[in-house]
Design a protein around this motif. Sequence first.
Motif, PDB file in Angstrom:
ATOM      1  N   HIS A 101       1.251  -7.020  -7.041  1.00 50.46           N
ATOM      2  CA  HIS A 101       2.086  -5.855  -6.745  1.00 50.46           C
ATOM      3  C   HIS A 101       1.405  -4.861  -5.717  1.00 50.46           C
ATOM      4  O   HIS A 101       0.277  -4.411  -6.374  1.00 50.46           O
ATOM      5  N   ALA A 130       1.710  -1.369  -3.778  1.00 53.00           N
ATOM      6  CA  ALA A 130       2.666  -0.054  -3.337  1.00 53.00           C
ATOM      7  C   ALA A 130       1.898   1.013  -2.749  1.00 53.00           C
ATOM      8  O   ALA A 130       0.801   1.051  -2.619  1.00 53.00           O
ATOM      9  N   TYR A 131       2.570   1.809  -2.071  1.00 51.61           N
ATOM     10  CA  TYR A 131       2.235   2.982  -1.320  1.00 51.61           C
ATOM     11  C   TYR A 131       2.671   4.154  -1.885  1.00 51.61           C
ATOM     12  O   TYR A 131       3.953   4.278  -2.138  1.00 51.61           O
ATOM     13  N   ASP A 132       1.903   5.211  -2.107  1.00 55.09           N
ATOM     14  CA  ASP A 132       2.176   6.680  -2.433  1.00 55.09           C
ATOM     15  C   ASP A 132       1.744   7.463  -1.369  1.00 55.09           C
ATOM     16  O   ASP A 132       0.490   7.788  -1.185  1.00 55.09           O
ATOM     17  N   TRP A 135      -2.473   3.180  -1.054  1.00 52.48           N
ATOM     18  CA  TRP A 135      -2.413   2.073  -1.400  1.00 52.48           C
ATOM     19  C   TRP A 135      -3.006   1.411  -2.533  1.00 52.48           C
ATOM     20  O   TRP A 135      -4.098   1.788  -2.761  1.00 52.48           O
ATOM     21  N   THR A 141       5.028  -8.889  -4.799  1.00 54.46           N
ATOM     22  CA  THR A 141       6.355  -7.663  -4.250  1.00 54.46           C
ATOM     23  C   THR A 141       5.488  -6.611  -3.556  1.00 54.46           C
ATOM     24  O   THR A 141       4.280  -6.251  -3.910  1.00 54.46           O
ATOM     25  N   ASP A 159       5.975  -2.669  -1.921  1.00 56.00           N
ATOM     26  CA  ASP A 159       6.734  -1.674  -1.678  1.00 56.00           C
ATOM     27  C   ASP A 159       6.264  -0.579  -0.816  1.00 56.00           C
ATOM     28  O   ASP A 159       5.107  -0.120  -0.723  1.00 56.00           O
ATOM     29  N   HIS A 160       6.983  -0.008   0.116  1.00 59.80           N
ATOM     30  CA  HIS A 160       6.657   1.310   1.066  1.00 59.80           C
ATOM     31  C   HIS A 160       7.742   1.842   1.412  1.00 59.80           C
ATOM     32  O   HIS A 160       8.978   1.374   1.662  1.00 59.80           O
ATOM     33  N   PRO A 161       8.003   3.319   1.781  1.00 61.99           N
ATOM     34  CA  PRO A 161       8.976   4.071   1.971  1.00 61.99           C
ATOM     35  C   PRO A 161       9.554   3.486   3.422  1.00 61.99           C
ATOM     36  O   PRO A 161      10.841   3.811   3.395  1.00 61.99           O
ATOM     37  N   LYS A 180      13.876  -2.342   1.535  1.00 67.90           N
ATOM     38  CA  LYS A 180      13.927  -2.761   0.020  1.00 67.90           C
ATOM     39  C   LYS A 180      12.566  -3.574  -0.224  1.00 67.90           C
ATOM     40  O   LYS A 180      11.713  -3.733   0.822  1.00 67.90           O
ATOM     41  N   THR A 181      12.401  -3.674  -1.242  1.00 71.18           N
ATOM     42  CA  THR A 181      11.218  -4.342  -1.846  1.00 71.18           C
ATOM     43  C   THR A 181      10.847  -5.790  -1.324  1.00 71.18           C
ATOM     44  O   THR A 181      12.014  -6.558  -1.291  1.00 71.18           O
TER      45      THR A 181
END
Length: 575
Positions: free
Chosen positions: A409, A411-413, A431, A463, A465-467, A471-472
Amino acid sequence: MLRCAESCVLRFNEDVNVTVFTLWTTLTTIGIAVVFGDELAPESRLLQEESEKTLEGCISCHKSSSKGFVSGHHFGEASCTLCHYGRPEEGTEQGAHVGLIAFPGNLPNARRTCGRCHLEHVEAVQSSRMATGVGIVTTTRELFAESPRIGQTATLSTLGSSPADSLLRKLCSGCHLNQEKNHHVLNPTNDRGGGCLACHINSYPEDAHPQLTARVSDARCFGCHSRSSRISLSYAGIGEVEHAALQSPDHSKLGQLDDGRLIEFLQPDVHHRAGMSCIDCHTSSGVMGIDQQEKDQNQSPDILCADCHRNTSARLDLDAWPKKLAGQVNRIPFNLHEGQKFLTTKRQGTPLWHIEIGSRENVLYRKQGGGSLPIPSWTRQNHPYQAEHQRLSCSACHSTWAPQCYGCHTAYDSKGNQWDHLAKEETAGVWTEQRWDIVNGPPPLGVTSDNRVVPVVPGMIMTLDHPDLEKTIFKRRFAPITPHTTGTARSCDSCHRSPVALGLGRGQLKRQNGLWTFIPALQQLEDGLPADGWASLNTKTTTQPPTAETRPFNSDEIYRILDAIPESSSREALH
């Protein structure tokens, strides 16, 4: 003492009660076929013209730097500015260092420095995959469904600010050769970038100039190739594991790399056990991208198993030796006779100068550490089903295991900051990656675009995720691999009765009332396949995109493989 991809020593770490794998920088040096031997600069007459004006200025301060040069670079003993530029005639440190190039091998400098003698090699490296990262850039942008923009190039050095490029800038672009080196330290586990000098310096002695050499150590490969497909680890019999392995009561086969990665010790490649190094197989043409017109990464290596074990290419004599590789002739390790012939690679015709053609068998002379090895030849007796197995690559049968990761997975914050390898500073956004279900075992098989059966591993079952994404994203992609875990050929059952080899995933494969069924061990994901699969008994379609290099077996092929051997020769149910 354990032999790995470089000389190393084991120490005991009482904190976690596991063996810690410490990589030393006192590493083995190896010969490589580049412009071979240490005679790298046959054109040095041009450079020697500048030597007299620089000797006194530089060496008056850097006395030890006039030592340590191999024969091909002996001109460096008397002239620093040929590679480092600067203005030593100024007489002061500040004046002498105007225009100084401290790291001549960094690719932005290489045309002016290394390229003065080795321009063809510099140009090849600058456009090679090791420098551009074109494959990873193209794949990552495709993953994010980002369409190419007008004028956009797919290289790591020209990344923009899109979500895909942001991920690449922060997680992926640190390994490739365009990254500049800015300190005189060698660390096999963590070294990245440096252009020419990423490979061609094996040590930084305190009392001499670093030796510029074509004898590239395995440690120079390790920093980058212990990541991604992890072939430097696999070759030495080392596989990464999850930290859950520490919960096992037996830690005797566990270890830890200097960067903290937990590992287990497995079966090394048979070539590694024989004392062969990376460059005993990999030629300069393959490594540096010389004369390559490949369209996919799988075609990049110059060497094939058959080049040594079943070579039918035209033999080469000294009169026809490629001019750009003329320096290799000086390093031939055996006595030459009139009419001496040499094997060449099938893909690019590169001379295999360290292999002596014999009347009964061919002999390989190791480029590192000396000694020789007889080369086992392919025989029909040892391949009784060759006609049926014409599509199989050597590694499809002879790879004993491969590193596989079946969960990821990303993801980006946007709230934090993270190092940007291109900007050379921390920039907004972080990331992170999570992974699970790591397996070091026999790999699945797949089919290449030219209809060859090869080992494959998950490039991603992930999977994302990024703003900026609606969708994922879920993606399942497998990629071809040459695992570098060569050993005894796998059994018939390990392919023809193995759901893992067929791409179905772990589980139970049964035949009932003449029909095959498969019960997966893991749950299905959103694409309808088990978490560790990429093929199905019930479809002729593929989960791979049209641009993929490799596809899974379709259902017709799977049934044909299952039915190829009689039921009586195998168990009815196999996990």
